[in-house]
Scaffold this motif. Structure first.
Motif, mmCIF file in Angstrom:
data_model
loop_
_atom_site.group_PDB
_atom_site.id
_atom_site.type_symbol
_atom_site.label_atom_id
_atom_site.label_comp_id
_atom_site.label_asym_id
_atom_site.label_seq_id
_atom_site.Cartn_x
_atom_site.Cartn_y
_atom_site.Cartn_z
ATOM 1 N N ARG A 85 0.815 -1.223 0.000
ATOM 2 C CA ARG A 85 0.000 0.000 0.000
ATOM 3 C C ARG A 85 0.847 1.270 0.000
ATOM 4 N NH1 ARG A 85 -3.364 -1.315 5.402
ATOM 5 N NH2 ARG A 85 -4.420 -3.232 4.754
ATOM 6 N N ILE A 86 2.091 1.158 0.434
ATOM 7 C CA ILE A 86 2.849 2.361 0.786
ATOM 8 C C ILE A 86 3.115 3.245 -0.420
ATOM 9 C CG2 ILE A 86 4.958 3.228 1.828
ATOM 10 C CD1 ILE A 86 5.183 0.564 3.348
ATOM 11 N N LEU A 87 3.524 2.657 -1.527
ATOM 12 C CA LEU A 87 3.924 3.456 -2.681
ATOM 13 C C LEU A 87 2.770 4.298 -3.208
ATOM 14 C CD1 LEU A 87 6.145 4.266 -4.548
ATOM 15 C CD2 LEU A 87 5.779 2.184 -5.877
ATOM 16 N N SER A 88 1.574 3.756 -3.179
ATOM 17 C CA SER A 88 0.402 4.531 -3.596
ATOM 18 C C SER A 88 0.231 5.759 -2.711
ATOM 19 C CB SER A 88 -0.849 3.651 -3.544
ATOM 20 O OG SER A 88 -2.008 4.371 -3.896
ATOM 21 N N MET A 89 0.396 5.583 -1.406
ATOM 22 C CA MET A 89 0.273 6.701 -0.466
ATOM 23 C C MET A 89 1.322 7.774 -0.744
ATOM 24 S SD MET A 89 0.589 6.635 3.717
ATOM 25 C CE MET A 89 2.232 5.894 3.683
ATOM 26 N N LEU A 90 2.568 7.356 -0.964
ATOM 27 C CA LEU A 90 3.637 8.318 -1.213
ATOM 28 C C LEU A 90 3.413 9.078 -2.516
ATOM 29 C CD1 LEU A 90 6.857 6.319 -0.191
ATOM 30 C CD2 LEU A 90 5.171 7.475 1.258
ATOM 31 N N GLN A 91 2.973 8.369 -3.542
ATOM 32 C CA GLN A 91 2.751 9.023 -4.826
ATOM 33 C C GLN A 91 1.590 10.015 -4.763
ATOM 34 O OE1 GLN A 91 3.692 6.382 -8.527
ATOM 35 N NE2 GLN A 91 2.847 5.016 -6.985
ATOM 36 N N GLU A 92 0.552 9.673 -4.024
ATOM 37 C CA GLU A 92 -0.586 10.595 -3.910
ATOM 38 C C GLU A 92 -0.166 11.873 -3.184
ATOM 39 O OE1 GLU A 92 -4.051 8.699 -2.299
ATOM 40 O OE2 GLU A 92 -3.959 7.044 -3.751
ATOM 41 N N PHE A 93 0.668 11.744 -2.151
ATOM 42 C CA PHE A 93 1.157 12.942 -1.461
ATOM 43 C C PHE A 93 2.006 13.778 -2.411
ATOM 44 C CE2 PHE A 93 4.289 15.275 1.062
ATOM 45 C CZ PHE A 93 3.470 15.912 1.983
ATOM 46 N N ALA A 94 2.904 13.139 -3.144
ATOM 47 C CA ALA A 94 3.758 13.866 -4.084
ATOM 48 C C ALA A 94 2.937 14.512 -5.194
ATOM 49 C CB ALA A 94 4.802 12.918 -4.670
ATOM 50 N N ASP A 95 1.892 13.846 -5.641
ATOM 51 C CA ASP A 95 1.035 14.423 -6.686
ATOM 52 C C ASP A 95 0.358 15.707 -6.204
ATOM 53 O OD1 ASP A 95 1.655 12.339 -8.380
ATOM 54 O OD2 ASP A 95 -0.217 11.240 -8.025
ATOM 55 N N ARG A 96 -0.095 15.701 -4.950
ATOM 56 C CA ARG A 96 -0.792 16.874 -4.416
ATOM 57 C C ARG A 96 0.131 18.083 -4.285
ATOM 58 N NH1 ARG A 96 -3.028 12.943 -0.895
ATOM 59 N NH2 ARG A 96 -1.687 13.654 0.835
ATOM 60 N N HIS A 97 1.422 17.831 -4.173
ATOM 61 C CA HIS A 97 2.377 18.923 -3.932
ATOM 62 C C HIS A 97 3.482 18.924 -4.987
ATOM 63 C CE1 HIS A 97 0.410 19.361 -0.033
ATOM 64 N NE2 HIS A 97 0.595 18.071 0.176
ATOM 65 N N ALA A 98 3.147 18.540 -6.198
ATOM 66 C CA ALA A 98 4.165 18.331 -7.228
ATOM 67 C C ALA A 98 4.981 19.580 -7.531
ATOM 68 C CB ALA A 98 3.505 17.811 -8.507
ATOM 69 N N ASP A 99 4.394 20.768 -7.350
ATOM 70 C CA ASP A 99 5.088 22.010 -7.702
ATOM 71 C C ASP A 99 5.886 22.599 -6.540
ATOM 72 O OD1 ASP A 99 2.848 22.599 -6.219
ATOM 73 O OD2 ASP A 99 2.374 24.443 -7.297
ATOM 74 N N ARG A 100 5.984 21.880 -5.407
ATOM 75 C CA ARG A 100 6.647 22.446 -4.227
ATOM 76 C C ARG A 100 7.745 21.535 -3.675
ATOM 77 N NH1 ARG A 100 2.212 23.320 -0.039
ATOM 78 N NH2 ARG A 100 3.942 24.298 1.104
ATOM 79 N N ARG A 101 8.250 20.647 -4.465
ATOM 80 C CA ARG A 101 9.292 19.691 -4.090
ATOM 81 C C ARG A 101 9.001 19.022 -2.734
ATOM 82 N NH1 ARG A 101 14.426 18.324 -6.331
ATOM 83 N NH2 ARG A 101 15.115 16.644 -5.011
ATOM 84 N N PRO A 102 8.049 18.090 -2.707
ATOM 85 C CA PRO A 102 7.702 17.441 -1.442
ATOM 86 C C PRO A 102 8.867 16.644 -0.866
ATOM 87 C CG PRO A 102 6.723 16.295 -3.305
ATOM 88 C CD PRO A 102 7.297 17.557 -3.846
ATOM 89 N N ALA A 103 8.873 16.566 0.452
ATOM 90 C CA ALA A 103 9.868 15.782 1.196
ATOM 91 C C ALA A 103 9.129 14.737 2.026
ATOM 92 C CB ALA A 103 10.706 16.691 2.086
ATOM 93 N N ILE A 104 9.629 13.516 1.991
ATOM 94 C CA ILE A 104 8.941 12.401 2.643
ATOM 95 C C ILE A 104 9.935 11.624 3.502
ATOM 96 C CG2 ILE A 104 7.756 10.195 2.239
ATOM 97 C CD1 ILE A 104 6.740 11.400 -0.434
ATOM 98 N N VAL A 105 9.496 11.251 4.690
ATOM 99 C CA VAL A 105 10.218 10.275 5.503
ATOM 100 C C VAL A 105 9.377 9.007 5.491
ATOM 101 C CG1 VAL A 105 11.171 9.684 7.757
ATOM 102 C CG2 VAL A 105 11.173 12.074 6.992
ATOM 103 N N GLY A 106 9.932 7.925 4.985
ATOM 104 C CA GLY A 106 9.205 6.664 4.930
ATOM 105 C C GLY A 106 10.021 5.553 5.565
ATOM 106 N N GLU A 107 9.508 4.970 6.648
ATOM 107 C CA GLU A 107 10.213 3.875 7.336
ATOM 108 C C GLU A 107 9.357 2.611 7.218
ATOM 109 O OE1 GLU A 107 12.534 2.952 11.564
ATOM 110 O OE2 GLU A 107 11.444 4.844 11.296
ATOM 111 N N PRO A 108 9.607 1.803 6.159
ATOM 112 C CA PRO A 108 8.724 0.671 5.889
ATOM 113 C C PRO A 108 9.084 -0.616 6.614
ATOM 114 C CG PRO A 108 10.313 0.884 4.130
ATOM 115 C CD PRO A 108 10.597 2.001 5.102
ATOM 116 N N ILE A 109 10.282 -0.677 7.239
ATOM 117 C CA ILE A 109 10.718 -1.915 7.895
ATOM 118 C C ILE A 109 11.147 -1.592 9.320
ATOM 119 C CG2 ILE A 109 12.252 -3.904 7.780
ATOM 120 C CD1 ILE A 109 12.631 -3.408 4.831
#
Length: 325
Positions: A85-109
């Motif tokens: 599920r994670i990649l879909s969540m990250l991409q949706e966040f990046a899509d919403r803020h595509a013009d503002r260089r989004p920054a993400i912390v993702g700890e999947p393990i």
């Protein structure tokens, strides 16, 4: 165990997608590396998504406050219970803020991930590099040095850069994401005495009924039966549509969960299939796999010489509600 200093907190300006791994040992390491990263991007007005396990989320929120402007907090133990599920969540966040260089912390393990979950989370980490190629975004992935050596070694293969002493450095072991995914296609353990159902298009209704009746007898809670039926239906329909017109469904119980597995002759052409919310108006496909990921607690995919194996796991009791803060 190898420990690295904090990653560079300075947002990268000259690269498109930036995907570093940060190895930490103590809470102080975590607050220094991850905290500085969040603070640097938030101070520059970049939208920030922090998706980490609840105990790490609380640690960071204790410093920044839960209502820190520009930061979205997500408990990865819930939202990323199924790594698919994670990649879909990250991409949706990046899509919403595509013009503002989004920054993400993702700890999947994290240390109590099961080996099966860790394998699919490693696949997810490799696929990030394909999904975000060319996008103006940064995804920092923290790794606890308490994780097994094999998992930490895979982090070197799935991240182009690593946190180093005072600065980031290229990973000498970074690998082609498709090669990592092929390595994740390791044989799955065989179940003991599963219920086996062979099916073609004309059998789909009967197979769905049999799977539902079996789940009820196995003790699946009423709240989960609809999810179970939808997931199994999507998997079997995909076998008919994309796997040569027929397939085999196997069902068995496993440690407080139910498992359904389909096998067919399909070989998906797109390694990212099901990793993004599908466009309902598009004929590109991927809806079925995406739904399986959303409905199940774990989805294991194996692309073998004989075809595709999809293994769906669902706990007998519903997990807590997924959500963002």
């Amino acid at each position: 165990m190898t420990s690295y200093a904090r990653p560079s907190s300075e947002p990268v300006q000259d690269a498109a997608f930036h995907h570093p791994a940060f190895f930490y040992t103590t809470e102080e390491d975590y607050l220094g590396g991850v905290g500085d990263f969040v603070r640097a991007h938030a101070d520059r007005g970049h939208p920030v998504l922090v998706a980490v396990p609840e105990e790490r989320l609380s640690l960071l929120q204790g410093v920044f406050g839960a209502a820190c402007e520009g930061v979205t907090w997500v408990d990865m133990r819930q939202a990323g219970r199924n790594p698919g599920r994670i990649l879909s969540m990250l991409q949706e966040f990046a899509d919403r803020h595509a013009d503002r260089r989004p920054a993400i912390v993702g700890e999947p393990i994290w240390p109590d991930r099961t080996p099966a979950e860790a394998c699919e989370a490693t696949r997810h980490e490799a696929l990030i590099n394909l999904a975000f190629a060319g996008r103006h975004a940064t995804i920092l992935c923290p790794y606890d040095t308490a994780l097994p050596e094999r998992i930490r070694a895979q982090a070197h293969r799935t991240h182009p850069v690593l946190g180093g002493p005072g600065e980031e450095r290229p990973s000498e072991h970074y690998a082609d994401p498709l090669a990592v995914c092929r390595d994740c296609d390791e044989p799955l353990p065989e179940p003991a005495e599963p219920l086996v159902l062979h099916f073609g298009e004309e059998d789909l209704g009967g197979v769905r009924d049999a799977a539902t009746d079996w789940a009820v007898a196995a003790g699946l809670s009423p709240r989960r039966r609809t999810d179970w039926l939808l997931a199994v239906s999507e998997a079997t329909c995909n076998s008919v549509r994309h796997g040569g017109g027929s397939g085999t469904l196997r069902l068995w119980p496993a440690a407080g969960a139910l498992v359904a597995e389909t096998r067919d002759r399909g070989r998906p052409a797109d390694p990212l299939v099901g990793r993004r919310r599908p466009d309902p108006l598009s004929a590109a496909g991927g809806r079925g796999v995406w739904m399986m990921h959303q409905l199940c607690d774990l989805v294991e995919l194996r692309v073998l010489p004989s075809g595709l194996v999809v293994r769906l796991h669902m706990t007998l009791d519903p997990p807590p509600h997924d959500g963002a803060g």
